[in-house]
Design a protein around this motif. Structure first.
Motif, PDB file in Angstrom:
ATOM      1  N   LEU A 193      -4.819   6.842  -5.219  1.00 42.12           N
ATOM      2  CA  LEU A 193      -4.957   5.631  -4.410  1.00 42.12           C
ATOM      3  C   LEU A 193      -6.408   5.477  -3.952  1.00 42.12           C
ATOM      4  O   LEU A 193      -6.959   4.380  -4.026  1.00 42.12           O
ATOM      5  N   GLN A 194      -7.012   6.569  -3.516  1.00 40.33           N
ATOM      6  CA  GLN A 194      -8.409   6.502  -3.082  1.00 40.33           C
ATOM      7  C   GLN A 194      -9.321   6.073  -4.230  1.00 40.33           C
ATOM      8  O   GLN A 194     -10.256   5.292  -4.039  1.00 40.33           O
ATOM      9  N   ILE A 224       0.846  -1.201   0.000  1.00 36.79           N
ATOM     10  CA  ILE A 224       0.000   0.000   0.000  1.00 36.79           C
ATOM     11  C   ILE A 224       0.881   1.250   0.000  1.00 36.79           C
ATOM     12  O   ILE A 224       0.614   2.201  -0.731  1.00 36.79           O
ATOM     13  N   SER A 225       1.937   1.245   0.781  1.00 30.30           N
ATOM     14  CA  SER A 225       2.859   2.388   0.813  1.00 30.30           C
ATOM     15  C   SER A 225       3.513   2.593  -0.544  1.00 30.30           C
ATOM     16  O   SER A 225       3.653   3.729  -1.014  1.00 30.30           O
ATOM     17  N   GLU A 226       3.920   1.480  -1.172  1.00 31.85           N
ATOM     18  CA  GLU A 226       4.526   1.576  -2.505  1.00 31.85           C
ATOM     19  C   GLU A 226       3.536   2.161  -3.501  1.00 31.85           C
ATOM     20  O   GLU A 226       3.880   3.048  -4.293  1.00 31.85           O
ATOM     21  N   SER A 244      -6.452  -8.759  -8.262  1.00 31.76           N
ATOM     22  CA  SER A 244      -6.877  -7.542  -7.570  1.00 31.76           C
ATOM     23  C   SER A 244      -6.340  -7.508  -6.149  1.00 31.76           C
ATOM     24  O   SER A 244      -5.879  -6.473  -5.667  1.00 31.76           O
ATOM     25  N   ALA A 245      -6.409  -8.650  -5.488  1.00 30.67           N
ATOM     26  CA  ALA A 245      -5.922  -8.736  -4.111  1.00 30.67           C
ATOM     27  C   ALA A 245      -4.425  -8.444  -4.037  1.00 30.67           C
ATOM     28  O   ALA A 245      -3.975  -7.725  -3.146  1.00 30.67           O
ATOM     29  N   LEU A 246      -3.672  -8.993  -4.967  1.00 36.86           N
ATOM     30  CA  LEU A 246      -2.227  -8.737  -4.984  1.00 36.86           C
ATOM     31  C   LEU A 246      -1.933  -7.264  -5.200  1.00 36.86           C
ATOM     32  O   LEU A 246      -1.018  -6.705  -4.591  1.00 36.86           O
ATOM     33  N   ASN A 247      -2.687  -6.630  -6.065  1.00 37.17           N
ATOM     34  CA  ASN A 247      -2.471  -5.219  -6.374  1.00 37.17           C
ATOM     35  C   ASN A 247      -2.637  -4.335  -5.153  1.00 37.17           C
ATOM     36  O   ASN A 247      -1.902  -3.373  -4.972  1.00 37.17           O
TER      37      ASN A 247
END
Length: 110
Positions: free
Chosen positions: A19-20, A7-9, A56-59
């Motif tokens: 991101l939102q 998430i930070s990346e 999607s989960a990995l992303n």
């Protein structure tokens, strides 16, 4: 459960505003797939839905969900739909989603 480093990346790559937007689109699309899972009795359809969820989960760093979707995807590819624990996948998605939204809210407020 959530890979916060991912998430930070992602936040660093695309910024907070984008991101939102990505999070909103992710949740909308994955909620739809989760709702369809119970009716995905055909192996090819189940494999496709789980493949989408995995990616999607990995992303967005839903690491545990991605792992269980990958396992289910492999089973569905072999035609073994009965051994795919859809209830667990759905439960893990909702748990991950809650943890994710709580974490995102805390990080956005900081």
């Amino acid at each position: 459960m959530i890979d916060w480093t991912r998430i930070s990346e992602l936040r660093g790559e695309i910024g907070e505003e984008d991101l939102q937007e990505v999070v909103g689109l992710f949740l909308e699309e994955t909620d739809e797939v989760i709702a369809r899972l119970a009716n995905a009795a055909e192996p090819a359809l189940l494999e496709s839905e789980l493949h989408f969820l995995k990616g999607s989960a990995l992303n967005l760093g839903f690491a545990d969900l991605a792992d269980i979707c990958q396992d289910g995807e492999r089973k569905a590819a072999k035609g073994d739909v009965e051994s795919v624990d859809l209830a667990h996948i759905i439960e893990l998605y909702h748990m991950s989603k809650g943890t994710f939204l709580d974490g995102i809210a805390l990080n956005s407020a900081a």
